[in-house]
Design a protein around this motif. Structure first.
Motif, short mmCIF file in Angstrom:
data_model
loop_
_atom_site.label_atom_id
_atom_site.label_comp_id
_atom_site.label_asym_id
_atom_site.label_seq_id
_atom_site.Cartn_x
_atom_site.Cartn_y
_atom_site.Cartn_z
N VAL A 54 0.84 -1.20 0.00
CA VAL A 54 0.00 0.00 0.00
C VAL A 54 0.87 1.25 0.00
N HIS B 292 2.39 1.70 -3.58
CA HIS B 292 1.49 2.08 -4.67
C HIS B 292 0.54 3.21 -4.30
N THR C 40 -2.19 3.32 -2.58
CA THR C 40 -3.57 2.94 -2.87
C THR C 40 -4.55 3.71 -1.97
N LYS C 41 -5.63 4.19 -2.57
CA LYS C 41 -6.61 5.00 -1.85
C LYS C 41 -7.76 4.16 -1.31
N VAL D 89 -9.01 0.36 -0.33
CA VAL D 89 -8.57 -1.00 -0.04
C VAL D 89 -9.70 -1.75 0.65
N ASP E 265 -8.82 0.00 -5.53
CA ASP E 265 -7.41 -0.08 -5.95
C ASP E 265 -6.80 -1.42 -5.56
N LEU E 266 -7.22 -1.95 -4.41
CA LEU E 266 -6.63 -3.19 -3.91
C LEU E 266 -7.67 -3.96 -3.11
N SER F 246 -7.95 -3.00 -9.21
CA SER F 246 -6.68 -2.84 -9.94
C SER F 246 -5.66 -3.89 -9.50
N ARG G 293 -2.28 -8.16 -10.86
CA ARG G 293 -2.44 -6.78 -11.35
C ARG G 293 -3.26 -6.80 -12.64
#
Length: 422
Positions: free
Chosen positions: A44, A47, A49-50, A52, A127-128, A157, A232
């Motif tokens: 996190v 990348h 990530t916003k 999760v 995002d994740l 993503s 990914r």
């Protein structure tokens, strides 16, 4: 096209030291569950990530770790076991420290009761998505549905899936037995990677393999204790998925949601400004009083003292201080005792040289009668205030209805307490 970045030989033969390794027992430092969470934390952080989501979030430890990241704006946990969520949700509640030092950006933390193989549109477009030690708890029917829901419907993503590596099991005292009574299966590396590569190909993801929990010396061939696949999405090749279900499917039961304090919120900005203004004004007043020598303290308490001398003492402090020394003392205070140092550390970090210079060069505090006055320009020089308030008018807007201002509105006033009271 999916890619396999790890080459291995799937073998249970680890050489002549195997029995010695097994008898010694396996200890991980840090513990294996922490290594899994730290792996996600580092990902996190890398990348930024916003959004999760953690499927099978359990006691919410992973979400609790991730909420410190400034990039996080939405953290979601999903678990079918509502009793676990009841037990652990308090660890996600904002603390008093979150109020005093709020985030720059809004963060919402939400927990749902539901299954990882149920579609819910609120988890689309993340995002994740993490599935830490989850898939081995799924029966064959749910395992078959899992890729369709997580990869096909949620379609984040990035996806991280961790699962036990069964080749490691003989190193444990229990031997080849499953590590948990609820596990429906445990795969070796060949089985996991075959499944992962097939799923990645079907849903247009690439995948690389790694793990946590290093094997001990003499058993290197078994691989990591926990195997991990990082998936990914191939955005360049992504095609629009045809999904027959409604876009607005809310299957999960909302269990908990919390918006963390942030500087995006007006009431939080006001709270931060007021707290910092009061803190700095009272620190300045305290330091101002501390520079007065014992004689000055006795003069303040004397009924027949010369008012002009009292005023001079309040304005200038002991006559032996130079103007430069007075400015430094007003900013930093005289030498602190150990207890005061501890208090100062608790109040906040020290200023940089540039910040000190800006504060020292701002208008100085002054006294009028028995009132200690701090110009708003000086308060605006403090970085925590200046970051939120871009002008004196903005500062006034946040504090005017709470503090006492001078008649012309240019300074904040507080009483100077009697020596005995202070």
């Amino acid at each position: 096209m999916a890619e396999n970045k790890t080459e291995f030989q799937c073998s249970g033969v680890v050489g002549g030291d195997f029995e010695a390794v097994r008898k010694k027992g396996i200890e991980f430092d840090p513990p294996l569950y922490k290594q899994r969470y730290f792996f996600v934390k580092d990902l996190v952080n890398q990348h930024k990530t916003k959004k999760v989501a953690d499927l099978g979030c359990g006691d919410n430890t992973l979400l609790w770790i991730l909420k410190i990241h400034s990039c996080a704006e939405l953290l979601v946990g999903v678990d079918i076991n509502d009793s676990v969520l009841h037990y652990s949700r308090n660890k996600l509640s904002p603390s008093w420290g979150d109020q005093l030092s709020p985030r720059d950006l809004d963060l919402t933390v939400t927990l749902y009761i539901g299954s990882a193989v149920e579609r819910d549109s609120r988890l689309r477009g993340f995002d994740l998505i993490t599935c830490i030690e989850l898939i081995e708890h799924l029966n064959s029917e749910d395992l078959a549905r899992f890729p369709e829901v997580v990869f096909g419907y949620f379609s984040p993503s990035m996806i991280v899936i961790s699962t036990p590596n069964s080749e490691f099991n003989p190193l444990f005292p229990s031997g080849n037995a499953l590590r948990d009574l609820d596990h429906k299966f445990e795969w070796n590396r060949m089985q996991f990677q075959t499944w992962a590569l097939d799923v990645a190909n079907r849903y247009n993801y690439s995948v690389e393999f790694t793990g946590v929990g290093e094997p001990p010396a003499g058993a290197e061939n078994v691989g990591y204790c926990t195997q991990i696949g990082i998936f990914r999405k191939n955005e360049a090749k992504a095609t629009k998925l045809c999904i027959s279900e409604q876009d607005d499917e809310h299957v999960y039961e909302l269990f908990y949601t919390e918006l963390y304090p942030s500087l995006q919120q007006e009431k939080v900005r006001k709270f931060v400004v007021l707290n910092e203004v009061y803190r700095q004004v009272y620190l300045m007043r305290r330091r101002f009083i501390k520079i007065l020598d014992p004689l000055a303290a006795s003069i303040f308490n004397s009924a027949d003292c010369d008012p002009a001398k009292v005023e001079e003492r309040r304005l200038l402090g002991p006559p032996l201080f130079t103007d430069a020394r007075l400015a430094e003392i007003r900013l930093l205070g005289p030498p602190f005792t150990e207890a005061e140092k501890t208090e100062f550390i608790l109040l906040g970090p020290a200023f940089t040289e540039a910040e000190k210079t800006k504060i020292v060069n701002s208008p100085k505090p002054f006294c009028v009668g028995n009132e200690f006055c701090v110009p708003l320009e000086r308060l605006l020089a403090y970085p925590k205030v200046n970051r939120i308030c871009d002008s004196i008018e903005t500062l006034k807007m946040y504090i005017a209805d709470t503090v006492t201002l001078s008649s012309d509105g240019s300074a904040m006033k507080v009483d100077i307490p009697d020596h005995d009271d202070y």
